[in-house]
Structure formats: C-alpha cells, structure tokens
Design an enzyme around this catalytic site. Structure first.
Site, PDB file in Angstrom:
ATOM      1  N   GLU A  41      40.609  75.370  67.030  1.00 28.45           N
ATOM      2  CA  GLU A  41      40.294  76.203  68.170  1.00 28.45           C
ATOM      3  C   GLU A  41      39.505  75.310  69.125  1.00 28.45           C
ATOM      4  O   GLU A  41      38.506  74.714  68.716  1.00 28.45           O
ATOM      5  CB  GLU A  41      39.436  77.402  67.728  1.00 28.45           C
ATOM      6  CG  GLU A  41      39.280  78.372  68.861  1.00 28.45           C
ATOM      7  CD  GLU A  41      38.456  79.592  68.506  1.00 28.45           C
ATOM      8  OE1 GLU A  41      38.188  79.832  67.318  1.00 28.45           O
ATOM      9  OE2 GLU A  41      38.071  80.292  69.454  1.00 28.45           O
ATOM     10  N   ARG A 265      36.579  74.302  51.749  1.00 34.13           N
ATOM     11  CA  ARG A 265      35.966  73.658  52.913  1.00 34.13           C
ATOM     12  C   ARG A 265      35.092  72.520  52.465  1.00 34.13           C
ATOM     13  O   ARG A 265      34.569  72.527  51.353  1.00 34.13           O
ATOM     14  CB  ARG A 265      35.040  74.654  53.625  1.00 34.13           C
ATOM     15  CG  ARG A 265      35.670  75.487  54.668  1.00 34.13           C
ATOM     16  CD  ARG A 265      34.617  76.430  55.209  1.00 34.13           C
ATOM     17  NE  ARG A 265      34.117  75.991  56.505  1.00 34.13           N
ATOM     18  CZ  ARG A 265      34.752  76.227  57.648  1.00 34.13           C
ATOM     19  NH1 ARG A 265      35.900  76.848  57.662  1.00 34.13           N
ATOM     20  NH2 ARG A 265      34.236  75.829  58.795  1.00 34.13           N
ATOM     21  N   LYS A 275      30.725  74.840  64.191  1.00 37.52           N
ATOM     22  CA  LYS A 275      30.758  74.436  65.593  1.00 37.52           C
ATOM     23  C   LYS A 275      29.693  75.166  66.394  1.00 37.52           C
ATOM     24  O   LYS A 275      29.075  74.591  67.276  1.00 37.52           O
ATOM     25  CB  LYS A 275      32.150  74.706  66.172  1.00 37.52           C
ATOM     26  CG  LYS A 275      33.133  73.596  65.845  1.00 37.52           C
ATOM     27  CD  LYS A 275      34.461  73.799  66.527  1.00 37.52           C
ATOM     28  CE  LYS A 275      35.294  74.776  65.737  1.00 37.52           C
ATOM     29  NZ  LYS A 275      36.682  74.884  66.229  1.00 37.52           N
TER      30      LYS A 275
HETATM   31  P1  ATP Z   1      33.825  76.177  62.597  1.00 39.13           P
HETATM   32  O1  ATP Z   1      33.430  77.214  61.608  1.00 39.13           O
HETATM   33  O2  ATP Z   1      33.082  74.897  62.501  1.00 39.13           O
HETATM   34  O3  ATP Z   1      33.930  76.698  63.999  1.00 39.13           O
HETATM   35  P2  ATP Z   1      36.600  76.538  62.300  1.00 39.13           P
HETATM   36  O4  ATP Z   1      37.208  76.699  60.960  1.00 39.13           O
HETATM   37  O5  ATP Z   1      36.477  77.739  63.141  1.00 39.13           O
HETATM   38  O6  ATP Z   1      35.265  75.742  62.148  1.00 39.13           O
HETATM   39  P3  ATP Z   1      38.851  75.446  63.626  1.00 39.13           P
HETATM   40  O7  ATP Z   1      38.887  74.737  64.909  1.00 39.13           O
HETATM   41  O8  ATP Z   1      39.416  76.804  63.547  1.00 39.13           O
HETATM   42  O9  ATP Z   1      37.341  75.462  63.138  1.00 39.13           O
HETATM   43  O10 ATP Z   1      39.432  74.528  62.480  1.00 39.13           O
HETATM   44  C1  ATP Z   1      40.638  73.816  62.515  1.00 39.13           C
HETATM   45  C2  ATP Z   1      41.011  73.507  61.103  1.00 39.13           C
HETATM   46  O11 ATP Z   1      39.984  72.774  60.441  1.00 39.13           O
HETATM   47  C3  ATP Z   1      41.213  74.764  60.282  1.00 39.13           C
HETATM   48  O12 ATP Z   1      42.351  74.571  59.474  1.00 39.13           O
HETATM   49  C4  ATP Z   1      39.973  74.868  59.456  1.00 39.13           C
HETATM   50  O13 ATP Z   1      40.224  75.532  58.243  1.00 39.13           O
HETATM   51  C5  ATP Z   1      39.623  73.405  59.243  1.00 39.13           C
HETATM   52  N1  ATP Z   1      38.196  73.223  58.985  1.00 39.13           N
HETATM   53  C6  ATP Z   1      37.156  73.541  59.772  1.00 39.13           C
HETATM   54  N2  ATP Z   1      35.993  73.260  59.171  1.00 39.13           N
HETATM   55  C7  ATP Z   1      36.294  72.723  57.966  1.00 39.13           C
HETATM   56  C8  ATP Z   1      35.529  72.208  56.863  1.00 39.13           C
HETATM   57  N3  ATP Z   1      34.203  72.196  56.885  1.00 39.13           N
HETATM   58  N4  ATP Z   1      36.201  71.733  55.800  1.00 39.13           N
HETATM   59  C9  ATP Z   1      37.545  71.731  55.766  1.00 39.13           C
HETATM   60  N5  ATP Z   1      38.314  72.188  56.760  1.00 39.13           N
HETATM   61  C10 ATP Z   1      37.713  72.685  57.847  1.00 39.13           C
HETATM   62 MG    MG Z   2      38.260  78.931  63.493  1.00 40.24          MG
END
Ligand code: ATP
Ligand code: MG
Length: 556
Positions: A41, A265, A275
């Site tokens: 995102e 994760r 984020k």
């Molecule tokens: P945040 O909670 O930091 O905003 P998010 O999951 O909302 O992270 P996205 O931009 O939606 O962030 O993530 C893109 C991809 O990265 C998704 O497939 C998500 O599952 C993966 N991802 C994000 N954070 C992690 C993490 N700490 N470990 C493994 N994969 C991750």
């Molecule tokens: Mg997300």
C-alpha cells in the site's frame, strides 16, 4: 528442481511450506504457471519486514520460472501519496528485484464495481446505513452472534439503486456502506457481513476524483489477484482469518481463484515495523528522515551501510515459517558484519584522539609504510600509510596508571603501532586539571613493519594516524532506537521508549589520508572500531562524514 533458491548474488531461500504448497498445486494441475505479486500500500516507505515479503514473492516466482508483479494496493486514498510510490520502486530495484508487470488496484475500480453489482443481483450484498460504530456494535463477539441489520433484506432493485447513488456521490462520507450478506452468526468475525465499500469523498493519487466509494481490503485483494491471474498470493499471518472471506468472494463470483498462503511476519526486537509508527518517528522529528540510518526502512539500512546481499542474507537466515516470532536485532547486524568482513577495506581512524610524540624519530621526517587493504581478500592489494614523529592514538589506549588487565600503552610499556613500529612510553604531559594531553615514546627503528627481529613480544597493537597527514572527518555512531525489546507492546506509547542516546556525533575524528577519496557503497573497516560507510551528507556537503554500520563484535 534445486533445493535452494537463488536470489541474486548467491543468496538462497531454502525449501519451506510455501514451496511444498506450490509443488502440490503444480502436481495436481490446479495451477500450471506461477504468478506472484508484491502488493504494497503506497502509504509509507518499505522496511525490512517488506524485504521478507519481497524475497518470498520474488524467489517463489524465480524458483518456478514464473513472474512476480508489483501491484499497488491503493484502495485507501486518504493515506496514499505518489512520493511513496516512487520510493517503493527505487527500494525494490535497490534490493535487486525486477517486477514483470506494474499494476494499480485503483485501475480495477470499475471492474470491482461491476463485480459488486453482480453480488447485489445475486442477493449476496446490500447497502447498509449503519454507522461504523453501529456496525461494530452489532457484530457480536466471539461468544455471541451478531445482530442482523434490518436493511439486510431490502430488495435487489433498491440495493442496486442505492449503490449506484452511492457511487454517484449523492451521500456523505460514512452514511452508507455496501456489505456482503454472509452470516452474522459465523464463528469467524470476518464473515459477519463485512463491509465491501465505504464512501469517501477524497481525491485519489492515481485515479483522481473519479470515485467517491472505495473498496475495503478484503473485497479488493482477492479481485486484484484474480484479475491479474495470480496463482499464489502470499501474505502475512494476520490474514489467515480473512482467507475464508477471500475464498467466499471469489467463489460467489465464480471467477479465477488464486490461492492465498500466509507466512509469519518479520518482527525484530528493539525495532518497530509498522508504517504508521515509522511515519510518526519521521513527521514528529524523532529521527532525521525516512533514510535516517537508525530506521529499519530499506533506505535507512542502505544509508547505514547495509547492502542488498546483507539484507537478503538476513532474510534467508530468518527463514520462512508459519509461526510468529521475534528475531534478535543482533542477527541483522551479524548479516551485515559477515559480509563487511569479507569486503571491507581496512583503514585507520582515531575517534577520540590524543597526541603521541615519538621523541627519537627525526623531526620533519616522514615515511610511507605498506598496509594490507584486506587480509581476507588477497586481491584487495596494499596501500601506503604515512608515518611521522607526531601521531594521534585513541585516548583510551593510554593509561598513566594502568589498571589490572590493561595491556595497552602506559609508562615504561612497549606496544606495536599497526603496520609501523614498536614504541615504548617514556612519559606524558597533563593540563592543569591532570588530563593527559600528550604521550611521549621512543621507537625501535629495527621493528619497521611492526615486527621485532629478536622475537620479543608485545601485548597490544594500536591503530594510529599521522597528525600532519590526517584528515578531519565527522563520524556518527548509532545505538538502538528503542530501549526495550518490544516497544510495540510496552506500557504507554512506543515513543516513551525511544533511546535518547541512539545517535552520537563525533565532530572531529582523524582518518588516514587514503580516505580522501572514500566512495559511497564501499565498506571501510576502521581498525578496531567497526565497519563504516560514507554518509550521503558527505556527497551533499563535500566533506568527510562516516556512519558506523556496525561494531566489530556483537556488544552483547
Ligand atoms: P504496515 O503494518 O507496516 O503498514 P502492511 O502490511 O500494511 O504493513 P503493506 O504495504 O500492505 O504493509 O505490505 C505489503 C506486503 O508486505 C504485504 O504482503 C505484507 O503482508 C508484507 N509485509 C508488511 N510488513 C511485513 C513484515 N513485518 N513481515 C513480513 N511481511 C510484511
Ligand atoms: Mg497493509
């Protein structure tokens, strides 16, 4: 097929439960081409957690001769910006991954809308005028069923008309939603008539003001995967409970159906990886920006001196599992140190200088001594280091009255100066407060190169720089950003646990003259002090500024 997956430069991700699932699907013929996607995102910069997802998504595609696409999961316009889109692409390329196609979920808004209309026509979705709070309140709990909304049984025609009017912008934000009609008593809370669309009169960074209704993640994600023909949609473990919903939407629409697979994760102690929290650190000025070397963002790590290989090695060490755990920060540092040890150029720098005068070395004379650039790498060559009568050594390498177990320089004691000579301390000077200002020595001319012919041993080898040849440099030393292992779940705000001493700036260190043309992207081992890299500020401000990437040894 190999047991190891090659991820550029010999980085390997071992077989895991995902490869088993894919093998199974290929064998059964459920899929015959592997297509994965990385779906960020665009609401922040990529961090080390994303590197794990990237490694999984890209390496699975590579392993099975498939492709991995980049797709912006840009369904929530309020928090998304083009700045993030650009940064995400830069960071993925920096890691060395190349996406096949680049897609925006927002490009499918019309198609998603049509699919929603289809569900309404099937009697599987309805317009609901409960507020967000009311929806939460009527959802029930894990032990009690939810309450069905009266509007649930509205006619298809009415739902179609209301939904169209929602789309046309006739209703204010928050006044209505489109909900899937599933089961308000489902043991899985996600299945209790989840919201598919909400109204938001907000301009979108990619499609402008074309839409005022925006799809929710659960509704959108499966459609995005389906439209793109993704075979395996890997995501983090918190989506496991959402998978029944992912499957429900695709089954009800009876369209191409990818398989969602969840993995744990990445969590690292002393670090936050959300984020939202990282944005707060930047916007409220707790760090110097997204690329602050203390940040777990990919650009923070890069500026700190991490290479793509070090990052991928780390991800490989962590492995892919289905169980959440917290990885020790030391493992990340280990990955960096391990690579730096093989590649770093060895140089000498003094961070906390004290003058050392060699009284029996001729005044005005200087000479060049040969030094190995990297004893770990025979191709790294040698360089010449200037030596003269006045040097700087590290203040802590001298003690006027040596403690027990202090084997370095002290009155009457002989030590080796690296690459140079044996020197014996003959005395020292102090200021009015008793602080040592100058240390005096005599050297043994026969010990040139740092070896004595008579085989006499010294217990310490010190690094040094020639005072008249040394260059001034700013050196930045970094500590952990947080003082507790898990700032996310500690009492109060995570900001309460910021380490106030996470940045130490040494404004005037002395480094050997070969560093005059230090380059970015090169790792330097300052002997006995750690691995360092040239900071971006050095290039911007045309002066020497070094970051310590990592100390030589784990501090624990
Ligand atoms: P945040 O909670 O930091 O905003 P998010 O999951 O909302 O992270 P996205 O931009 O939606 O962030 O993530 C893109 C991809 O990265 C998704 O497939 C998500 O599952 C993966 N991802 C994000 N954070 C992690 C993490 N700490 N470990 C493994 N994969 C991750
Ligand atoms: Mg997300």
């Amino acid at each position: 097929m190999n047991d190891e997956i090659m991820l550029n430069e010999g980085v390997e991700l071992s077989r895991n439960f995902i490869t088993e699932a894919i093998d199974e699907d290929l064998a059964s013929g459920r899929f015959n081409k592997i297509i994965t996607r990385f779906p960020p995102e665009p609401n922040g910069y990529l961090h080390i957690g994303h590197a794990k997802a990237l490694c999984i998504d890209f390496s699975m595609a590579e392993r099975y001769n498939g492709v991995c696409n980049l797709r912006y999961d840009d369904t929530n316009p309020a928090k998304e910006e083009v700045e993030y889109v650009d940064a995400i692409e830069e960071d993925i390329r920096w890691l060395g991954f190349n996406w096949a196609g680049k897609y925006y979920a927002s490009d499918y808004f019309k198609q998603m809308y049509d699919y929603a209309v289809e569900l309404i026509k099937k009697g599987k979705a309805y317009v609901c005028s409960l507020s967000a709070d009311e929806i939460t309140q009527t959802r029930g709990t894990l032990t009690t069923p939810g309450v069905e909304c009266e509007e649930r049984n509205r006619s298809v025609e009415e739902n179609l008309e209301l939904f169209e009017r929602m789309k046309n912008g006739e209703f204010p934000d928050g006044s209505m939603t489109l909900r899937a009609k599933i089961d308000m008593a489902s043991p899985n809370m996600n299945m209790r008539d989840p919201v598919m669309y909400r109204i938001k009169h907000v301009e979108h960074h990619h499609v402008g003001d074309e839409w005022c209704i925006y799809p929710m993640y659960d509704w959108a994600h499966g459609l995005e995967d389906s439209i793109e023909g993704v075979s395996h949609s890997m995501c983090s473990l918190e989506y496991e409970d959402h998978r029944p919903l992912y499957d429900w939407f695709l089954n009800e629409l009876n369209i191409y159906h990818p398989r969602q697979i969840e993995f744990a994760r990445l969590n690292i102690n002393y670090v936050v990886l959300s984020k939202r929290k990282l944005i707060q650190l930047v916007k409220e000025g707790y760090v110097r920006g997204w690329d602050d070397p203390r940040m777990p963002t990919l650009r923070g790590l890069r500026r700190r001196g991490y290479t793509p290989t070090a990052v991928k090695n780390f991800i490989n060490m962590v492995g892919v599992s289905k169980v959440n755990s917290v990885v020790d920060y030391a493992m990340l540092e280990h990955a960096l140190r391990d690579e730096a040890n093989k590649k770093a150029l060895r140089v000498m720098a003094v961070l906390d200088p004290i003058k050392l005068v060699i009284d029996n070395y001729p005044e005005g004379k200087f000479e060049y001594l040969e030094a190995d650039n990297n004893p770990e790498d025979e191709n790294a060559g040698k360089r010449e280091v200037p030596f003269s009568r006045e040097l700087y050594i590290e203040r802590e390498d001298f003690m006027a009255v040596p403690e027990k177990k202090f084997f370095r320089l002290a009155p009457g004691r002989e030590v080796r100066l690296k690459h140079a000579y044996y020197v014996t301390c003959t005395g020292y000077e102090t200021d009015e407060n008793g602080n040592v200002t100058v240390v005096h020595c005599n050297y043994d001319p026969a010990s040139r190169g740092g070896w004595s012919e008579d085989g006499r041993k010294v217990k310490a080898t010190l690094h040094w720089v020639s005072a008249q040849h040394a260059l001034e440099a700013e050196v930045r030393l970094y500590g952990r950003l947080f003082t507790v292992e898990n700032p996310d779940s500690a009492e109060g705000s995570f900001l309460d646990y910021l380490n106030k001493d996470s940045l130490e700036i040494i404004e005037k260190a002395y480094v050997e003259p070969s560093l005059a043309d230090a380059k970015q992207g090169v790792s330097y081992q300052f002997l006995r002090l750690g691995y360092f890299c040239l900071d971006d500020d050095a290039v911007k401000e045309n002066r020497l500024v070094f970051n310590r990437s990592v100390a030589l040894k784990d501090s624990k």
